[in-house]
Enzyme design. Sequence first.
Site, PDB file in Angstrom:
ATOM      1  N   GLY A   1       0.400  -1.132  -0.012  1.00 32.80           N
ATOM      2  CA  GLY A   1       0.158   0.117   0.513  1.00 32.80           C
ATOM      3  C   GLY A   1       1.182   1.487   0.059  1.00 32.80           C
ATOM      4  O   GLY A   1       2.222   1.237  -0.272  1.00 32.80           O
TER       5      GLY A   1
ATOM      6  N   GLU B   1     -10.338   7.259  11.908  1.00 26.64           N
ATOM      7  CA  GLU B   1     -11.842   6.869  11.670  1.00 26.64           C
ATOM      8  C   GLU B   1     -12.594   6.621  12.950  1.00 26.64           C
ATOM      9  O   GLU B   1     -13.879   7.043  13.306  1.00 26.64           O
ATOM     10  CB  GLU B   1     -11.955   6.214  11.406  1.00 26.64           C
ATOM     11  CG  GLU B   1     -12.191   6.250   9.253  1.00 26.64           C
ATOM     12  CD  GLU B   1     -13.315   6.540   9.585  1.00 26.64           C
ATOM     13  OE1 GLU B   1     -14.378   5.989   9.109  1.00 26.64           O
ATOM     14  OE2 GLU B   1     -13.112   8.333   8.636  1.00 26.64           O
TER      15      GLU B   1
ATOM     16  N   SER C   1      -6.571   4.564  13.809  1.00 25.32           N
ATOM     17  CA  SER C   1      -6.803   5.593  12.394  1.00 25.32           C
ATOM     18  C   SER C   1      -8.091   6.967  13.624  1.00 25.32           C
ATOM     19  O   SER C   1      -8.510   6.198  14.580  1.00 25.32           O
ATOM     20  CB  SER C   1      -7.740   5.152  11.546  1.00 25.32           C
ATOM     21  OG  SER C   1      -8.407   6.100  11.069  1.00 25.32           O
TER      22      SER C   1
ATOM     23  N   TYR D   1     -15.516   0.327   9.734  1.00 23.54           N
ATOM     24  CA  TYR D   1     -14.112   0.243   9.531  1.00 23.54           C
ATOM     25  C   TYR D   1     -13.774   1.147  10.941  1.00 23.54           C
ATOM     26  O   TYR D   1     -12.364   0.275  11.490  1.00 23.54           O
ATOM     27  CB  TYR D   1     -13.320   0.924   8.585  1.00 23.54           C
ATOM     28  CG  TYR D   1     -12.352   1.801   8.189  1.00 23.54           C
ATOM     29  CD1 TYR D   1     -10.988   0.040   7.273  1.00 23.54           C
ATOM     30  CD2 TYR D   1     -11.281   2.579   8.729  1.00 23.54           C
ATOM     31  CE1 TYR D   1      -9.798   0.727   7.867  1.00 23.54           C
ATOM     32  CE2 TYR D   1     -10.001   3.061   9.172  1.00 23.54           C
ATOM     33  CZ  TYR D   1      -9.457   2.663   8.844  1.00 23.54           C
ATOM     34  OH  TYR D   1      -7.742   2.560   8.616  1.00 23.54           O
TER      35      TYR D   1
HETATM   36  O1  G4F Z   1     -11.099   9.322   0.929  1.00 21.25           O
HETATM   37  P1  G4F Z   1     -11.957   9.096   2.049  1.00 21.25           P
HETATM   38  O2  G4F Z   1     -12.232   7.136   0.917  1.00 21.25           O
HETATM   39  O3  G4F Z   1     -11.678   8.631   3.503  1.00 21.25           O
HETATM   40  P2  G4F Z   1     -11.620   7.760   4.049  1.00 21.25           P
HETATM   41  O4  G4F Z   1     -12.893   7.707   4.730  1.00 21.25           O
HETATM   42  O5  G4F Z   1     -11.704   9.653   5.395  1.00 21.25           O
HETATM   43  O6  G4F Z   1     -10.395   7.049   5.635  1.00 21.25           O
HETATM   44  C1  G4F Z   1      -9.386   7.490   5.150  1.00 21.25           C
HETATM   45  O7  G4F Z   1      -8.638   7.977   6.371  1.00 21.25           O
HETATM   46  C2  G4F Z   1      -8.107   7.501   7.143  1.00 21.25           C
HETATM   47  C3  G4F Z   1      -8.047   7.978   9.020  1.00 21.25           C
HETATM   48  O8  G4F Z   1      -9.015   9.184   9.300  1.00 21.25           O
HETATM   49  C4  G4F Z   1      -8.014   5.866   7.151  1.00 21.25           C
HETATM   50  F1  G4F Z   1      -7.954   4.952   9.005  1.00 21.25           F
HETATM   51  C5  G4F Z   1      -9.039   4.774   6.577  1.00 21.25           C
HETATM   52  O9  G4F Z   1      -8.118   3.954   5.921  1.00 21.25           O
HETATM   53  C6  G4F Z   1      -8.512   6.370   5.231  1.00 21.25           C
HETATM   54  O10 G4F Z   1      -7.354   5.956   4.444  1.00 21.25           O
HETATM   55  O11 G4F Z   1     -12.995   9.712   2.562  1.00 21.25           O
HETATM   56  C7  G4F Z   1     -12.329  11.375   2.607  1.00 21.25           C
HETATM   57  C8  G4F Z   1     -14.351  11.729   2.232  1.00 21.25           C
HETATM   58  C9  G4F Z   1     -15.764  11.230   3.499  1.00 21.25           C
HETATM   59  O12 G4F Z   1     -15.905  12.213   4.429  1.00 21.25           O
HETATM   60  C10 G4F Z   1     -16.356  10.678   2.531  1.00 21.25           C
HETATM   61  O13 G4F Z   1     -17.898  11.180   2.415  1.00 21.25           O
HETATM   62  O14 G4F Z   1     -14.906  12.297   1.298  1.00 21.25           O
HETATM   63  C11 G4F Z   1     -16.235  11.760   1.296  1.00 21.25           C
HETATM   64  N1  G4F Z   1     -16.827  11.839  -0.225  1.00 21.25           N
HETATM   65  C12 G4F Z   1     -17.480  12.567  -1.158  1.00 21.25           C
HETATM   66  N2  G4F Z   1     -17.027  12.064  -2.265  1.00 21.25           N
HETATM   67  C13 G4F Z   1     -15.878  10.481  -0.498  1.00 21.25           C
HETATM   68  C14 G4F Z   1     -16.734  10.793  -1.780  1.00 21.25           C
HETATM   69  N3  G4F Z   1     -14.917   9.359  -0.049  1.00 21.25           N
HETATM   70  C15 G4F Z   1     -15.027   9.103  -1.475  1.00 21.25           C
HETATM   71  N4  G4F Z   1     -14.133   8.062  -0.684  1.00 21.25           N
HETATM   72  N5  G4F Z   1     -15.299   8.832  -2.978  1.00 21.25           N
HETATM   73  C16 G4F Z   1     -15.891   9.511  -2.725  1.00 21.25           C
HETATM   74  O15 G4F Z   1     -16.358   9.976  -4.273  1.00 21.25           O
END
Ligand code: G4F
Length: 328
Positions: free
Chosen positions: A12, A130, A128, A152
């Site tokens: 990763g 999270e 995390s 998660y």
């Molecule tokens: O990039 P994300 O998927 O990351 P998320 O859920 O914050 O988690 C990441 O960070 C964590 C550390 O806090 C890690 F533990 C975890 O493994 C991972 O690396 O989403 C970030 C934000 C969320 O609020 C989500 O709802 O972006 C928002 N979002 C809006 N549109 C989206 C999208 N996320 C994703 N993945 N895809 C979208 O289209």
Amino acid sequence: MRKKALITGITGQDGAYLSRLLIDKGYQVHGIVRRVALEDPEHRLWRLKPILNKIKLHAGSLESYASLFNIVQKVKPDECYHLAAQSFVSYSFEDEFSTINTNINGTHFILSALKERAPKCKIYFAASSEMFGHVREIPQTENTPFHPRSPYGISKVAGFELTRNYREAYNLFACNGILFNHESPMRGYEFVTRKITLGVARIKAGLDKELRLGNLEAKRDWGFAGDFIEAMWLMLQEKKPDDYVVATGETHTVRRFVELAFDYAGLDWKKYVKQDKVLFRPAEVNQLIGDYSKAKRILGWKPKVKFEELVKMMMDEDLRRVKCQKQF
Ligand code: G4F
């Protein structure tokens, strides 16, 4: 004698940066990968390609205690960085059973194998932000209570507690790194930052017409993965094991990331971004912002790359990649 490091999740983003750091520090680096990765190195080991001849990979699975036990016995690491997990929050809602089983059992298995076969090994667990979920205070510190909002997040709270318990019950040198979101040009495409930068680059090249996203109002404390992995290493160089928040202390909305990325490419984001209800999560973590003062005070760590630089760094890479290989 050269120190030996064992990394789970070496394929990763964090594993790739950490391997480079440890190689530069003179470590012998070992990684655990799924057998399928060894059979398909072009796709599954792309982040490790430039350093493949400097590391040793072992086939194993987080789901098999026996495989982890055998690898630990063979390598006898001085330091173990347990990064492997099903780490995509959104997917954890779709397959909660496998996320919870793999993440919790995987952490339990590696801790137990190390206790049995390498009890002097220093252990890092990738906890995390999270875990804070529905946050109880702003900013979040090592003392902020957990309130996870996804399978998660729940699996990471269990991993955190297992790690702390192995430290307290069996005297293992086991640390939890509570890392806030950390990104880079090696970030996976399913995470929002990379989805945005690649999406913008594809629109710029005329390959796509729109970018579909979910919740634009969520706030994240986004740092650079290359900075954050240094904190992992520093934790294991301390005299005593402990838990640390690793963050930037700044928070921004997804909307702000979108604006900066489109601006950088000279495009108006409002013309291209479509919000899609399907991409909203059943339970969202609305706001994360970390207080890294303990890491600063004890480890002497602080983030170097600022938010705007991070967006540019990722944009530059995706604009370049899309230009040279139109298949992205
Ligand atoms: O990039 P994300 O998927 O990351 P998320 O859920 O914050 O988690 C990441 O960070 C964590 C550390 O806090 C890690 F533990 C975890 O493994 C991972 O690396 O989403 C970030 C934000 C969320 O609020 C989500 O709802 O972006 C928002 N979002 C809006 N549109 C989206 C999208 N996320 C994703 N993945 N895809 C979208 O289209």
